[in-house]
Design an enzyme around this catalytic site. Sequence first.
Site, PDB file in Angstrom:
ATOM      1  N   ARG A  30      22.207   6.810 -13.136  1.00 13.05           N
ATOM      2  CA  ARG A  30      20.636   7.260 -12.721  1.00 13.05           C
ATOM      3  C   ARG A  30      20.201   6.891 -13.677  1.00 13.05           C
ATOM      4  O   ARG A  30      18.751   7.525 -13.097  1.00 13.05           O
ATOM      5  CB  ARG A  30      20.795   8.786 -12.520  1.00 13.05           C
ATOM      6  CG  ARG A  30      20.063   9.674 -12.351  1.00 13.05           C
ATOM      7  CD  ARG A  30      20.381  10.841 -10.953  1.00 13.05           C
ATOM      8  NE  ARG A  30      21.235  11.804 -12.290  1.00 13.05           N
ATOM      9  CZ  ARG A  30      21.183  12.848 -13.711  1.00 13.05           C
ATOM     10  NH1 ARG A  30      20.289  13.081 -13.994  1.00 13.05           N
ATOM     11  NH2 ARG A  30      21.659  12.833 -13.625  1.00 13.05           N
ATOM     12  N   TYR A  82      -3.323   5.774   3.490  1.00  7.69           N
ATOM     13  CA  TYR A  82      -2.462   6.001   3.783  1.00  7.69           C
ATOM     14  C   TYR A  82      -1.500   7.476   5.085  1.00  7.69           C
ATOM     15  O   TYR A  82      -2.165   8.297   3.386  1.00  7.69           O
ATOM     16  CB  TYR A  82      -0.465   5.139   3.325  1.00  7.69           C
ATOM     17  CG  TYR A  82       0.973   5.545   3.689  1.00  7.69           C
ATOM     18  CD1 TYR A  82       0.924   5.018   5.414  1.00  7.69           C
ATOM     19  CD2 TYR A  82       1.211   5.820   2.574  1.00  7.69           C
ATOM     20  CE1 TYR A  82       2.368   5.681   5.110  1.00  7.69           C
ATOM     21  CE2 TYR A  82       2.085   5.461   3.026  1.00  7.69           C
ATOM     22  CZ  TYR A  82       3.273   5.541   4.371  1.00  7.69           C
ATOM     23  OH  TYR A  82       4.461   5.274   4.913  1.00  7.69           O
ATOM     24  N   ASP A 153      -3.175   2.083  -4.972  1.00  3.65           N
ATOM     25  CA  ASP A 153      -2.220   1.749  -4.433  1.00  3.65           C
ATOM     26  C   ASP A 153      -2.066   0.268  -3.789  1.00  3.65           C
ATOM     27  O   ASP A 153      -3.232   0.140  -3.355  1.00  3.65           O
ATOM     28  CB  ASP A 153      -1.989   2.584  -2.972  1.00  3.65           C
ATOM     29  CG  ASP A 153      -1.333   2.453  -1.744  1.00  3.65           C
ATOM     30  OD1 ASP A 153      -0.437   1.219  -1.870  1.00  3.65           O
ATOM     31  OD2 ASP A 153      -0.418   3.626  -1.421  1.00  3.65           O
ATOM     32  N   LYS A 178       7.140  -3.573   1.696  1.00  2.00           N
ATOM     33  CA  LYS A 178       6.542  -4.403   2.841  1.00  2.00           C
ATOM     34  C   LYS A 178       6.518  -5.712   1.974  1.00  2.00           C
ATOM     35  O   LYS A 178       7.379  -5.705   1.727  1.00  2.00           O
ATOM     36  CB  LYS A 178       5.262  -3.461   1.806  1.00  2.00           C
ATOM     37  CG  LYS A 178       4.912  -1.893   2.513  1.00  2.00           C
ATOM     38  CD  LYS A 178       5.897  -2.421   3.915  1.00  2.00           C
ATOM     39  CE  LYS A 178       4.974  -0.858   4.500  1.00  2.00           C
ATOM     40  NZ  LYS A 178       5.486   0.404   3.225  1.00  2.00           N
TER      41      LYS A 178
END
Length: 354
Positions: A30, A82, A153, A178
């Site tokens: 982690r 978004y 973004d 993406k």
Amino acid sequence: MPGDPSAPPLVPASIFISLGEPGSGPSYGRNGNPTWEALEEALGAMEDADAVVFASGQAASMALMLALAAGRQRIVLPADGYYNTRTLAGQLRPHGAEPVPVDLLDLGSVQRELAAAPAVLWAETPTNPLLRVADLASLGELAAAAGAPMVVDNTVATGLLQQPLELGATASLCSLTKSSSGHSDLVLGAAITRDQQLLAGLRSWRATGGGIAGPFESWLALRGLKTLPLRVARQSQTALAIARHLAAHPRVRAVHYPGTEEATLAVARRQMPRGFGPLLSFELDAGAAAADAVVAASRLILPATSFGGAESTWERRARWAGETAPEALIRLSAGLEPAEDLIADIDESLAAAL
């Protein structure tokens, strides 16, 4: 060194050999993994900065909001960006800042909202799904004057086509799901920054909250990054050809693409000198049912969400709850198929459904 692999190896480990005080290297999965650290190095190199990878773009967004909202009352964010970013900001409201939607192209409104209270400016350009282009340099100046960190973004453009940190951003954000990975086979996100204090905060939120990147997904993303320049160049050319073709179609009311929008074309060329990306959208002079029929009629373009993959996809964007796009808007992601084949398929779909 001779004998080393040419590609970074996949390290699917949850624990690592560790002696003495922690901190000299990874000890638990982690807190670190060589595969996602190699991905971070590659992403950071594109923007001359440091990257922190997360389990998804939304996980990266949440970490940025939580790290930056401390002591700030507002997150000023695009009204047309978004939709899940707005949803996330609203859900984090009890623990952070109030989301305030604004038109990023209206610099006067942005300035007023930033002056009203200590804030974070959350920009997105090109926006998803309307592909509007905001002037990042001007927004960066407004944010600096107000003492507000600016997040951009950068998912549609990626760090290859647009460099937000050079234009005043404190951090850029990218959904690696993406274009960055480009093969529609993983979910990952990343935050990129040169601010060392923010970098430490992001790593802390990731380790504590557990929104870590999987080693296999990171390895796939590293592989995808190798072809990013070639893919994006081809997809940008194809998307521009499709946008220009659709602009002349009698049943198309509007086309949204950074390379064809005259009002912001100069800004788009300045911010994205290598191309405008694979994503465009267009509105029909019909309703939602007609748009759904057009999407269903295609023989080549996949009816699917997300974008930036090697295959072309499209969808009626307003089918998602919370999306504010026009009802008959279709978002299209140009893949690697020949542009002439895609245009023929689009024409056939429009003729069959309208």
